[in-house]
Design a protein around this motif. Structure first.
Motif, mmCIF file in Angstrom:
data_model
loop_
_atom_site.group_PDB
_atom_site.id
_atom_site.type_symbol
_atom_site.label_atom_id
_atom_site.label_comp_id
_atom_site.label_asym_id
_atom_site.label_seq_id
_atom_site.Cartn_x
_atom_site.Cartn_y
_atom_site.Cartn_z
ATOM 1 N N SER A 273 37.991 3.183 3.281
ATOM 2 C CA SER A 273 39.220 2.874 4.010
ATOM 3 C C SER A 273 38.960 2.091 5.283
ATOM 4 C CB SER A 273 39.964 4.165 4.332
ATOM 5 O OG SER A 273 39.974 5.012 3.211
ATOM 6 N N MET B 24 32.635 -4.280 2.365
ATOM 7 C CA MET B 24 33.825 -5.090 2.266
ATOM 8 C C MET B 24 33.519 -6.500 2.730
ATOM 9 S SD MET B 24 37.358 -3.827 3.691
ATOM 10 C CE MET B 24 37.783 -2.226 3.135
ATOM 11 N N LYS C 289 37.960 7.521 12.838
ATOM 12 C CA LYS C 289 38.873 8.656 12.957
ATOM 13 C C LYS C 289 38.245 9.913 12.366
ATOM 14 C CE LYS C 289 43.010 8.542 13.387
ATOM 15 N NZ LYS C 289 44.242 8.410 14.151
ATOM 16 N N SER D 157 36.501 0.624 8.731
ATOM 17 C CA SER D 157 35.823 1.203 9.887
ATOM 18 C C SER D 157 36.712 2.099 10.730
ATOM 19 C CB SER D 157 35.268 0.094 10.778
ATOM 20 O OG SER D 157 34.238 -0.572 10.106
ATOM 21 N N THR D 158 37.996 1.753 10.842
ATOM 22 C CA THR D 158 38.825 2.602 11.697
ATOM 23 C C THR D 158 38.953 3.998 11.096
ATOM 24 O OG1 THR D 158 40.801 1.715 10.662
ATOM 25 C CG2 THR D 158 40.169 0.758 12.757
ATOM 26 N N ALA D 159 38.960 4.073 9.785
ATOM 27 C CA ALA D 159 39.044 5.389 9.144
ATOM 28 C C ALA D 159 37.756 6.172 9.389
ATOM 29 C CB ALA D 159 39.306 5.232 7.652
ATOM 30 N N VAL E 287 36.679 -7.191 18.770
ATOM 31 C CA VAL E 287 35.639 -6.163 18.745
ATOM 32 C C VAL E 287 35.634 -5.401 20.071
ATOM 33 C CG1 VAL E 287 33.162 -5.715 18.528
ATOM 34 C CG2 VAL E 287 34.249 -7.369 17.019
ATOM 35 N N PHE F 173 38.368 -3.044 19.856
ATOM 36 C CA PHE F 173 37.961 -2.003 18.912
ATOM 37 C C PHE F 173 37.072 -0.981 19.623
ATOM 38 C CE2 PHE F 173 35.227 -0.951 15.011
ATOM 39 C CZ PHE F 173 36.097 0.034 14.596
ATOM 40 N N ASN G 263 37.156 8.881 5.362
ATOM 41 C CA ASN G 263 38.361 8.141 5.010
ATOM 42 C C ASN G 263 39.583 8.614 5.782
ATOM 43 O OD1 ASN G 263 37.418 6.361 2.708
ATOM 44 N ND2 ASN G 263 36.658 8.355 2.091
ATOM 45 N N ASP G 264 39.339 9.350 6.857
ATOM 46 C CA ASP G 264 40.439 9.828 7.686
ATOM 47 C C ASP G 264 41.367 10.738 6.886
ATOM 48 O OD1 ASP G 264 42.099 10.214 9.812
ATOM 49 O OD2 ASP G 264 42.894 8.182 9.885
ATOM 50 N N LEU H 112 29.080 -4.679 10.266
ATOM 51 C CA LEU H 112 30.020 -5.786 10.412
ATOM 52 C C LEU H 112 29.456 -6.985 9.671
ATOM 53 C CD1 LEU H 112 30.955 -5.914 14.211
ATOM 54 C CD2 LEU H 112 32.254 -4.892 12.369
#
Ligand code: SF4
Ligand code: SF4
Lengths: 830, 319
Positions: free
Chosen positions: A719, A799, A726, A721-723, A760, A763, A639-640, A746
């Motif tokens: 949180s 999600m 990270k 995918s970006t979290a 994408v 991303f 969750n970063d 995805l």
């Protein structure tokens, strides 16, 4: 381009696969069936092994091995199947699993079992014909009893190692680090120098061997004369056998051409005969010959080594000159013809491997470890993509078959054109390609090969699912060791006792109640890791020594750099580099559990060790409230959140420390040395490992599966995918050197429109920049959503998005969930 | 501290309000439907409108609310004794909160380990929000994304919004504002310098109908849209399509006619009805006003899209 998406306007797409219309021709359509049909088994190899070793029993082992290859290639049944342009089979079946010598007690018990028989079982079926069943029962099982590599190994392993290094022999089958996978076969990973054969031909290699052999006869060469001579002799036998094998195909093609009545096929067969006469004995002169040469070499390597993983390395790099010559310069064929040939090549890669019921129950659909790397940078740091890169992506898009696995290396200079194609391929949901990121990748290779330069590091390619490797200078014994980090933590909590069987298996690292701070836990964890990794290295060393004596590989040696120059087989340390892979599993569960201990016991004092151990002993039964606190009351990896992610980094750092230390301890390595490198790999072993680890402080219940590879614990990444990216970027991957995939999920709606493709792509560029090494995408299927309805606990992070509305799937009412499934399944708007 | 951590840390207890903070409902990273590129979406609490189809009912009120999720409850009973107003009970094991007694003090949330009770709305400062948004800076850079503030109405507290937008701009972050448009011009105008684009909802062109459906007239919303367009700030017009309420051809055409007159319009997003917000009404023990309303067919949506396009407007279906 062949993409036909007719409903671009709607995002309610179940699978883009259904909307993709391939443009391949009748030939490819028919051949593709070969790649997906139910495989058969082939016993020819066993028959030859049973005979040859007997026949040459007075020869040195390495000569025996060469004689085996010679006899096998001479005697095995060969075919040219209808429609084929690229020919040659590892075994006698259209799609077959070669049965290799080994411990087949599992097959003995599964054969004709009403549930587990390979032909009946619900997954990964194999056809075994009645006469083969008879032969297995009457001849093969009895013959190999007591005569396998595993038997040979077991005889050499002492009791201490049996207890601490091998789960199969230990009185506690749940030990945290296992070296078992190498017990029964050579599962080394090796990558041949295909490029060299394309340019010099096997005859060129032979000349090289003869040159070195002549050196051994010089009066000033005093050492290991006999071993070297045997080695070179074995190489010559093997290379000659390979040349003769290709000639058998040329003869067969000619014979078939003579009988063929259809003029078109007749011409094709004549051409095949010509190609197989030229390669791999001689240099390839065009695209067709290059493809045929690579394939035939691959076949011979697979006939020699029993190992699962033979990869193609940087295919687009070494194949491009031949494409250029045929399609661009001499124009002897056009793009479509080149594509058709590559598709034929692709289809040939889809062999199979018979594994036990228990194995495939956990790990279905796994083919051979056959990875092809493309893209990336050239030696001098420029972009390496070329027409063959694109051709490979097109082939993958067209065929949608499992193998070869494709790895797309990307870096900041990767052109949008190729990245876009690769991203469009993701949309089809085959899980292809894997994205391998150079920024981190090169740092990792630098750790694995500190002696070399950045130019060399840029040459890396994939060997196995994720492992970095410098092609054909490395013998990668990458499937060497498996460790379950979560088990180590369990031992820390129980002062070295196995929570499942209650045995004292590990060192006494202290009663946790006496720890004054979290540092006590850290120290105990470290001690346990070093203890087990030491045993692991010792166990592995013993097996490596046995394997080098038992399974030298003269043909494969001839295609590596080092063995010829040194006169030493690739399995005996002949290659310039030898590596050993340590796989680590259960990362996220361990990190989250450490976080719980740190926060609830030491910082907030909401929990005592006694309460925790009681709850764990009860497998959380009756401690629901406490379990919820451990799950929800402490930040989790993914969750970063630094406080959580640092624990994951701690786990890997400890492992990296242990490997660095082992690399300095000569007595822990085989006599020829080598280097341990680490990877975070679990595959679907998460399920199997789940049975080896007791309940954990993060709320993990025995025996549910552990989190896979670098992924957060299922349901804990809340949180986005970006979290996750990270969090993963904070892990010390560069210290582990080998790698580890990060799986991202995805929904089909996320990658629906052209704009989504662009998103994408960006991303992916961001991921590269963040310093992630390997990502791959799963497109969520409606089946998965249905599972999520049944087991909401495991899918808490799932999600779903509809326009700007975002919700956790499991939080929706049943009615809404069905609505989402409906949207995912059907192309119409609801 | 990240938002996730924030929620763990503070549970139900609220830090006292101060000038540079506002109630945040959620922060979602990597969204793709709220303006160009990949964006972090912040939902604030409090909205001047009360649309009958609202899919985030928890965003309407300005005060924190108690969300109740009986599905997650493990029936430990810990929350019952801590509640000062005795609002909680577990009849037949089903978690029930008497809303008329509950004063949203958050004490029950602090003791609920299963997160079956949740305070909706956490006060966050501008500094905290900027820190959270900056986490995905690299993703914005490559995808040309940024932050989109939404709600509720992100400009409800215009002074806060202005300071927040300034702070984002100071970090070089692209800013989008998803607004209902019902904001006094005096408060809206100063923000324009710091807004890269608006997602501008137009729910109905008829003032009377608009009032019936949302609680307010559309006069200010439309005049604001014109004024913003005159300042050349890009506008994405968003039409929530609710069958039988605002999807008559006449109204669609009127909306398109109006949009075409806005010089800075980028595109028109049409957002067909969905019922995914229903679960949120349940968690607030509120009635979902449009339950059971039939959804659109693919063809019907495409038909509306064609009408929009016939006005020379780019149209995107946000389904
Ligand atoms: S938030 Fe409401 S239900 Fe919870 S403790 Fe306070 S008054 Fe009671
Ligand atoms: S504390 Fe939470 S889990 Fe326990 S009874 Fe109350 S709502 Fe249910």
């Amino acid at each position: 381009m062949a993409i036909v998406f007719d409903k671009k306007d709607t995002q309610n797409v179940g699978s883009w696969q259904d909307l993709f219309v391939p443009s391949y021709n009748e030939r490819i359509k028919n051949l593709r069936e070969n790649a997906i049909r139910t495989p058969e088994i082939c016993l020819e190899r066993l028959r030859v092994e049973m005979k040859v070793y007997e026949q040459y029993k007075d020869e040195p082992r390495i000569i025996q091995r060469a004689r085996f290859l010679e006899a096998f290639l001479k005697e095995k049944t060969i075919h040219i199947w209808d429609n084929e342009l690229i020919i040659g089979g590892i075994n006698s079946k259209v799609r077959g699993s070669t049965i290799i010598p080994g411990d087949y007690s599992w097959l003995e018990s599964e054969l004709d079992d009403p549930v587990r028989d390979p032909q009946i079982r619900p997954f990964d079926r194999h056809i075994i014909h009645p006469e083969e069943r008879k032969e297995l029962r009457e001849v093969i099982f009895p013959y190999f009893k007591g005569k396998t590599l595993a038997d040979y190994n077991l005889a050499r392993v002492d009791d201490d190692l049996k207890e601490h290094a091998f789960a199969g022999t230990s009185s506690c089958p749940h030990i945290p680090s296992l070296a078992d996978w190498q017990m029964g076969g050579d599962i080394g990973h090796q990558m041949a120098n295909y490029e060299k054969v394309l340019h010099k031909g096997l005859k060129g290699i032979k000349a090289e061997v003869e040159y070195y052999l002549a050196q051994v006869d010089q009066p000033y060469d005093h050492y290991s004369i006999k071993e070297k001579k045997d080695f070179y002799k074995a190489v010559l036998i093997s290379v000659d056998a390979a040349i003769a094998y290709a000639k058998r195909y040329a003869d067969l093609a000619r014979e078939m051409a003579a009988k063929e009545t259809k003029p078109k096929r007749k011409k094709e067969l004549e051409h095949i005969a010509e190609v197989c006469t030229q390669v791999p004995a001689n240099p390839a002169r065009n695209w067709h010959e290059a493809l045929q040469s690579v394939w035939m070499l691959h076949v011979v390597i697979s006939c020699e080594m029993a190992s699962l993983v033979h990869c193609f390395g940087r295919f687009d790099q070494y194949m491009y000159p031949f494409y250029k010559k045929s399609v661009i310069d001499e124009k002897t064929m056009n793009h479509d013809q080149a594509l058709e040939l590559l598709e034929c090549f692709w289809i040939k890669c889809n062999g199979a491997m018979l594994r036990s019921y228990e194995f495939v129950k956990v790990l279905t659909g796994m083919g051979l470890g056959l990875v092809l790397t493309m893209g990336g940078q050239t030696r001098d740091g420029k972009d390496a993509c070329n027409d063959v890169t694109m051709l490979c992506l097109e082939t993958d898009e067209q065929l949608g078959v499992l193998l070869p696995e494709t790895a797309f290396r990307m870096w900041e200079g990767t052109p949008d054109k190729y990245l876009r194609k690769a991203t469009e391929l993701v949309r089809l949901g085959y899980g292809k390609p894997k994205f391998i990121m150079d920024k981190k990748g090169v740092q990792m290779v630098a750790k694995g090969y500190p002696e070399l330069t950045i130019e060399d590091w840029r040459e890396y390619s994939l060997l196995g699912c994720t492992e970095t490797n410098l092609p054909h200078i490395t013998m990668g014994n990458l499937y060497e060791s498996n460790s379950v980090a979560a088990k180590i933590l369990e031992l820390v909590i129980n002062n070295g006792k196995c929570a499942i069987c209650g045995k004292q298996i590990g060192p006494l690292t202290g009663d946790p109640r006496t720890f004054e701070s979290i540092d006590g836990v850290r120290q105990a964890f470290r001690e346990q890791v070093f203890y087990w990794m030491t045993y692991n290295a010792k166990g592995s060393k013993t097996l490596k020594e046995a394997q080098s004596a038992w399974y030298p590989a003269p043909f494969s040696s001839s295609l590596s750099e080092g063995p010829l120059q040194r006169g030493i087989d690739v399995t005996q340390g002949g290659a310039w580099f030898t590596t050993y892979g340590a796989f680590i599993a259960g990362l996220a569960d361990t990190a989250d559990s450490l976080g719980v201990i740190d926060r609830l016991i030491f910082r907030e004092k909401k929990l005592t060790w006694d309460e925790l151990t009681k709850a764990l002993k009860a497998n959380w039964q009756g401690y629901d409230n406490l379990r919820q606190l451990c799950i929800n009351g402490v930040p989790k990896y993914g969750n970063d959140i630094d406080a959580a992610d640092e624990w994951a980094a701690f786990v890997l750092d400890t492992w990296a420390d242990s490997l660095d230390w082992i690399n300095t301890q000569k007595e822990l390595l085989p006599p020829w040395g080598g280097r341990w490198v680490g990877a975070i790999i679990t595959g679907s072993n998460t399920v199997a490992f789940g049975h080896n680890v007791g309940s954990l402080p993060n709320g993990h219940i025995y025996p549910s599966p552990l989190a896979d590879t670098m992924s957060p614990v299922q349901g804990m990444d809340k949180s986005g995918s970006t979290a996750v990216i990270k969090s993963a970027s904070k892990l010390p991957m560069h210290r582990l050197a080998l790698g580890g995939p990060l799986n991202l999920r995805l929904s089909p709606q996320f990658i629906a429109t052209e704009r989504d493709i662009e998103n994408v792509m960006s991303f992916l560029r961001a991921i590269e920049n963040e310093g992630i090494y390997h990502v791959q995408f799963n497109i969520i299927s409606s089946e998965e959503l249905k599972k999520a309805m049944k087991e909401p606990e495991k899918y808490r992070d799932l999600m779903v998005r509809v326009a700007s509305f975002t919700a956790y799937f499991v939080d929706l009412t049943e009615e809404q969930q069905l609505d989402i499934i409906h949207r995912t399944e059907h192309q119409g708007c609801c | 501290m990240s938002f996730a951590d924030w929620k763990i840390k503070t549970g139900g207890a609220q830090t006292p309000a101060h000038g540079d903070s506002r109630l945040v409902l959620s922060i979602t990273r990597m969204t793709i439907h709220n303006g160009p590129g990949m964006r972090t979406l912040i939902l604030f609490k409090g909205c001047p409108l009360h649309c009958i189809w609202c899919s985030t009912p928890e965003s309407q009120k300005t005060k924190p609310e108690l969300g109740v999720y009986p599905m997650k409850c493990i029936r430990c009973g810990d929350c019952i004794p801590v509640c000062p107003t005795k609002a909680i009970s577990l009849p037949d094991g089903k978690l029930t909160v008497n809303r008329s007694l509950c004063n949203v003090c958050g004490k029950c949330v602090d003791v609920c380990n299963a997160k079956a009770l949740e305070i909706m709305g956490h006060r966050m400062t501008i500094t905290q929000l900027v820190t959270e948004v900056k986490k995905d800076e690299i993703v914005y850079k490559y995808s040309h994304g940024g932050v989109t503030i939404s709600g509720g109405e992100p400009l409800f507290d215009t002074e806060f919004a202005l300071n927040l937008l300034k702070a984002f701009k100071a970090e070089g972050i692209n800013t989008g504002v998803d607004t209902c448009g019902e904001v006094p011009w005096k408060g809206l105008e100063p923000t324009l310098l710091y807004v890269d684009f608006f997602l501008w909802d137009i729910k109905h062109m008829d003032p009377e109908q608009h009032k019936k459906l949302t609680g307010v007239s559309n006069k200010l919303i439309l005049s604001n849209a014109k004024a913003v367009a005159a300042r050349n700030v890009p506008l994405y017009i968003r039409i929530p399509l609710i069958p039988g309420y605002n999807d008559s051809e006449e109204n669609i055409r009127a909306t398109c006619e109006f949009s075409r007159g806005l010089a800075s319009v980028v595109q028109v997003d049409i957002m067909p009805l969905h019922h995914l917000g229903k679960a949120r009404y349940d968690s607030l023990d509120r009635m979902y006003p449009i339950a059971g309303l039939a959804l659109y067919s693919d063809e019907a949506i495409l038909g509306i899209k064609h009408i929009v396009e016939s006005y020379g407007l780019k149209c995107v279906i946000q389904a």
